[in-house]
Scaffold this motif. Sequence first.
Motif, PDB file in Angstrom:
ATOM      1  N   GLU A 122       5.220  -2.944   3.597  1.00 49.90           N
ATOM      2  CA  GLU A 122       5.930  -2.185   2.562  1.00 49.90           C
ATOM      3  C   GLU A 122       5.562  -2.692   1.173  1.00 49.90           C
ATOM      4  O   GLU A 122       5.464  -1.908   0.220  1.00 49.90           O
ATOM      5  CB  GLU A 122       7.443  -2.283   2.777  1.00 49.90           C
ATOM      6  CG  GLU A 122       7.963  -1.446   3.923  1.00 49.90           C
ATOM      7  CD  GLU A 122       9.472  -1.352   3.912  1.00 49.90           C
ATOM      8  OE1 GLU A 122      10.076  -1.599   2.843  1.00 49.90           O
ATOM      9  OE2 GLU A 122      10.055  -1.034   4.962  1.00 49.90           O
ATOM     10  N   LEU A 123       5.367  -4.007   1.044  1.00 46.64           N
ATOM     11  CA  LEU A 123       4.962  -4.565  -0.249  1.00 46.64           C
ATOM     12  C   LEU A 123       3.617  -4.001  -0.670  1.00 46.64           C
ATOM     13  O   LEU A 123       3.440  -3.585  -1.822  1.00 46.64           O
ATOM     14  CB  LEU A 123       4.891  -6.091  -0.161  1.00 46.64           C
ATOM     15  CG  LEU A 123       4.296  -6.809  -1.379  1.00 46.64           C
ATOM     16  CD1 LEU A 123       5.216  -6.641  -2.588  1.00 46.64           C
ATOM     17  CD2 LEU A 123       4.068  -8.288  -1.089  1.00 46.64           C
ATOM     18  N   ARG A 124       2.652  -3.969   0.259  1.00 45.26           N
ATOM     19  CA  ARG A 124       1.326  -3.444  -0.069  1.00 45.26           C
ATOM     20  C   ARG A 124       1.395  -1.972  -0.439  1.00 45.26           C
ATOM     21  O   ARG A 124       0.726  -1.517  -1.374  1.00 45.26           O
ATOM     22  CB  ARG A 124       0.394  -3.657   1.114  1.00 45.26           C
ATOM     23  CG  ARG A 124       0.062  -5.132   1.354  1.00 45.26           C
ATOM     24  CD  ARG A 124      -0.527  -5.373   2.716  1.00 45.26           C
ATOM     25  NE  ARG A 124      -0.707  -6.806   2.996  1.00 45.26           N
ATOM     26  CZ  ARG A 124      -0.573  -7.348   4.194  1.00 45.26           C
ATOM     27  NH1 ARG A 124      -0.273  -6.592   5.235  1.00 45.26           N
ATOM     28  NH2 ARG A 124      -0.736  -8.653   4.355  1.00 45.26           N
ATOM     29  N   ALA A 125       2.203  -1.216   0.291  1.00 49.39           N
ATOM     30  CA  ALA A 125       2.327   0.209  -0.014  1.00 49.39           C
ATOM     31  C   ALA A 125       2.958   0.420  -1.384  1.00 49.39           C
ATOM     32  O   ALA A 125       2.525   1.274  -2.166  1.00 49.39           O
ATOM     33  CB  ALA A 125       3.161   0.896   1.064  1.00 49.39           C
ATOM     34  N   ALA A 126       3.983  -0.377  -1.687  1.00 43.54           N
ATOM     35  CA  ALA A 126       4.674  -0.228  -2.974  1.00 43.54           C
ATOM     36  C   ALA A 126       3.758  -0.603  -4.133  1.00 43.54           C
ATOM     37  O   ALA A 126       3.713   0.094  -5.151  1.00 43.54           O
ATOM     38  CB  ALA A 126       5.936  -1.093  -2.997  1.00 43.54           C
ATOM     39  N   THR A 127       3.008  -1.688  -3.992  1.00 39.33           N
ATOM     40  CA  THR A 127       2.122  -2.102  -5.079  1.00 39.33           C
ATOM     41  C   THR A 127       0.951  -1.147  -5.222  1.00 39.33           C
ATOM     42  O   THR A 127       0.436  -0.946  -6.320  1.00 39.33           O
ATOM     43  CB  THR A 127       1.616  -3.532  -4.854  1.00 39.33           C
ATOM     44  OG1 THR A 127       1.015  -3.634  -3.540  1.00 39.33           O
ATOM     45  CG2 THR A 127       2.758  -4.528  -4.940  1.00 39.33           C
ATOM     46  N   ALA A 128       0.491  -0.531  -4.110  1.00 41.90           N
ATOM     47  CA  ALA A 128      -0.578   0.457  -4.196  1.00 41.90           C
ATOM     48  C   ALA A 128      -0.122   1.679  -4.981  1.00 41.90           C
ATOM     49  O   ALA A 128      -0.865   2.234  -5.793  1.00 41.90           O
ATOM     50  CB  ALA A 128      -1.032   0.875  -2.799  1.00 41.90           C
ATOM     51  N   GLU A 129       1.127   2.102  -4.762  1.00 36.90           N
ATOM     52  CA  GLU A 129       1.673   3.227  -5.525  1.00 36.90           C
ATOM     53  C   GLU A 129       1.765   2.885  -7.001  1.00 36.90           C
ATOM     54  O   GLU A 129       1.472   3.717  -7.865  1.00 36.90           O
ATOM     55  CB  GLU A 129       3.055   3.596  -4.985  1.00 36.90           C
ATOM     56  CG  GLU A 129       3.018   4.232  -3.598  1.00 36.90           C
ATOM     57  CD  GLU A 129       4.413   4.521  -3.083  1.00 36.90           C
ATOM     58  OE1 GLU A 129       5.389   4.244  -3.822  1.00 36.90           O
ATOM     59  OE2 GLU A 129       4.534   5.025  -1.958  1.00 36.90           O
TER      60      GLU A 129
END
Length: 333
Positions: A206-213
């Motif tokens: 979820e951290l990676r997805a949030a930072t990618a956004e």
Amino acid sequence: MSLPEIVQSSLDDESVAARVGLGGEDLLLVTPTRTLVYRAEGLLSDEAVEEFPHDAERVGVSEGRRKATVTLDYGLDGERSFSAPTKQLDQVIHPVLAGVLNARGVTDPGETVKQTYRFSELTVVVTSARLVRHIGEAVWDEEYDEYHFDDVTDLDFEEGSVATSVVITVDGRQERFKAPNDQARALREGLVAAVCAYHGVEDLDELRAATAEDDEDADAEPGDTVSFGDGPGPLDTSGVDGDVDDASDRSEPTASEGMAGSDGEAAARAAGASADPDDGFGDSGFQSAGVVDDPAVARELAELREAVEAQNERLERQQRTIEQLIEELRQGR
């Protein structure tokens, strides 16, 4: 459990943030500004309290088989030390170091120091908002590195035969350090939990997805929309008797007139205005200026028409010349 009277008087109404037993009745107490070491009365000594302010420039540790010594260095004011059982050292260092980091401005008010890890000459402190890393003989001094979780976009752990590499991605760059495998799991769990809690996510995916956004939003150009300026200007009704500029009555020029230049455009607009009986205002009370019935104006219009026709003839000749040139080029002349 109540505190000895000598300790209570030494606290000066400060709250106790941490309390560690040092064997027997001896105690270590940490307040927001100081560490207090209480020694109970013994056969060879009286009851006493020592104070160690947290504004130290350096925190060092010397470990023996049974006892360890913690030293706080105050620069020009010298050093002060206290001893603790070696088996209690980690419990002692954690609150003392938390107090020093807060006093030195490394951590912010309200920031919680969650875990302290010591790996030989590497000390890692995980707080609720950052990771502090110090390499060297001392547990901490002013030569340290810190990584605020606001800038951390990813974590990775590469296990080796002896040690695990901790890889922190900070502002697009990777920072690495190693932890012994027997302690790496505790560090991994503590660090991941702290970073995820800070970002409000459940796990690293979820951290990676949030930072990618966030990266996609940052890459979006804010000026991609088409601007049409400030739009059309307001209708000027300041003229006497409600008259307006006759440009609002003019019809669009024809294509040939547009190619003829400014003179042709003026003639076409004037001709259009004279040929259009609908002033476009209806019953609004406004009236078109129209074309004044004057011989001088009529002559001017006639001259403009002649100029337009002459320009159109020249354009037609130029067009024929261009077409002839193209044809000759195709024939290889």
